[in-house]
Scaffold this active site. Structure first.
Site, PDB file in Angstrom:
ATOM      1  N   GLN A   8      -6.312  -0.917 -10.973  1.00 54.59           N
ATOM      2  CA  GLN A   8      -6.076  -0.290  -9.494  1.00 54.59           C
ATOM      3  C   GLN A   8      -7.210  -0.248  -9.557  1.00 54.59           C
ATOM      4  OE1 GLN A   8      -3.067   0.826  -8.512  1.00 54.59           O
ATOM      5  NE2 GLN A   8      -4.324   0.794  -6.620  1.00 54.59           N
ATOM      6  N   ASP A  57      -0.407  -7.894 -13.371  1.00 54.84           N
ATOM      7  CA  ASP A  57      -0.101  -7.862 -11.322  1.00 54.84           C
ATOM      8  C   ASP A  57      -0.894  -9.759 -11.666  1.00 54.84           C
ATOM      9  OD1 ASP A  57      -0.708  -5.553  -9.952  1.00 54.84           O
ATOM     10  OD2 ASP A  57      -3.266  -5.323 -10.552  1.00 54.84           O
ATOM     11  N   LYS A  68       2.869   4.464  -9.220  1.00 53.85           N
ATOM     12  CA  LYS A  68       2.914   3.486 -10.633  1.00 53.85           C
ATOM     13  C   LYS A  68       3.546   4.139 -11.531  1.00 53.85           C
ATOM     14  CE  LYS A  68       0.172   0.194  -7.725  1.00 53.85           C
ATOM     15  NZ  LYS A  68      -1.203  -0.560  -8.295  1.00 53.85           N
TER      16      LYS A  68
END
Ligand code: GUN
Length: 302
Positions: free
Chosen positions: A103, A126, A59
């Protein structure tokens, strides 16, 4: 793209994601041409799960290639919840940060919901903050979860229109199953959600024109579960060892058999995975535009 012994068309997530990243890089170049700061993504990683470390590295590297500024904040597996929460509060206040990603999964002693809700909804890269989940559920604009959005974009890229189609989603996680079902519903599919307690799973799966598998079980779906001509989206990714002791990456779908029956199928790796990262970059640029009040001038790939 067709491969040997495969009758289905391969839905190439790597190539699609590369095109999206290229488009985003051009957008970032244009946005920063007048001397404005670049969009910024802060990534928070807690613990030492090896897969999470690889995903996060990918990422951060993707941000670099796209011209998006990124910061990685790592915490040990025994970090206190308050240490993680205070970092998130700091990032919420930092004007150079447009996107925040924590994460998952988090270590068990940390409450995932509490952490996700501590992210400012307008910086949520997200789409997992409950407010943004609510926007999705009510069909309003907002950041969408990256993997489900990647699935939808990949279907679009290959001309698969869910309108009126029967879609079956296997898996009901907040990260993938639930949001992808809502997004397929938004596109007028007739959606069935299945999970570990569902009975006759194979029979339900066989009714699907579009089958999305996010069960987290290696090669659970075999050719006999697939309706001839169906579109198969495999969200799973696992490292498996074959009879000869060789290690290979597999999905939730037994690819070789499924590719003989499906009309279109995602490979693993190279299917949904790269799309997830491209959508993270896209959400970050979208958050930046909203925060900086810069509208999109061209109907670019999002
Ligand atoms: N872990 C696996 N996939 C994801 C994702 O899309 N977002 C976050 N935050 N964690 C993940």
């Amino acid at each position: 793209m067709r491969e040997k012994n495969v009758s289905a068309q391969i839905l190439d997530g790597s190539a699609t994601a590369a095109a999206i990243r290229e488009d985003l890089a051009a957008q970032v170049k244009e946005l920063t041409a007048g001397g404005k700061r670049a969009p910024g993504l802060a990534v928070v990683l807690v613990g030492d799960d090896p897969a999470s470390h690889i995903y996060v590295k990918n990422k951060v590297n993707a941000c670099k290639k796209t011209g998006i500024q990124s910061w990685l904040f790592q915490f040990p597996a025994d970090a206190t919840p308050s240490a993680v929460l205070s970092k998130l509060h700091e990032l919420n206040e930092d004007n150079s940060v447009d996107g925040i990603l924590v994460q998952l999964p988090l270590p068990k002693h940390i409450d995932t919901e509490e952490v996700l809700e501590a992210i400012s909804p307008e910086k949520d890269a997200d789409g997992l903050h409950c407010l943004n989940v609510g926007l999705l559920a009510t069909g309003k604009a907002g950041p969408r979860p990256c993997t489900p959005l990647g699935v939808i974009r990949l279907l679009e890229r290959y001309g698969v229109d869910p309108n009126g189609q029967t879609a079956v989603v296997i898996g009901r996680s907040n990260l993938v199953g639930k949001p992808v079902a809502l997004m397929l519903l938004e596109k007028n599919a007739t959606v069935t959600m299945c999970h570990s307690k569902s009975k006759n799973l194979d029979q339900i799966a066989r009714g699907a024109d579009i089958l999305v598998v996010a069960a987290g079980r290696p090669q659970m779906v075999t050719a006999s579960w697939i309706k001839p001509g169906a579109v198969v989206i495999d969200v799973g990714i696992h490292r498996a060892t074959n009879d000869k002791g060789e290690s290979k990456i597999v999905g939730d779908v037994e690819f070789d058999g499924a590719a003989q029956v499906a009309s279109k199928i995602t490979p693993v790796p190279g299917g949904v995975g790269p799309m997830t990262i491209a959508m993270l970059l896209s959400n970050t640029v979208q958050n930046y535009r909203k925060r900086m009040n810069v509208r999109e001038t061209s109907p670019a790939l999002k």
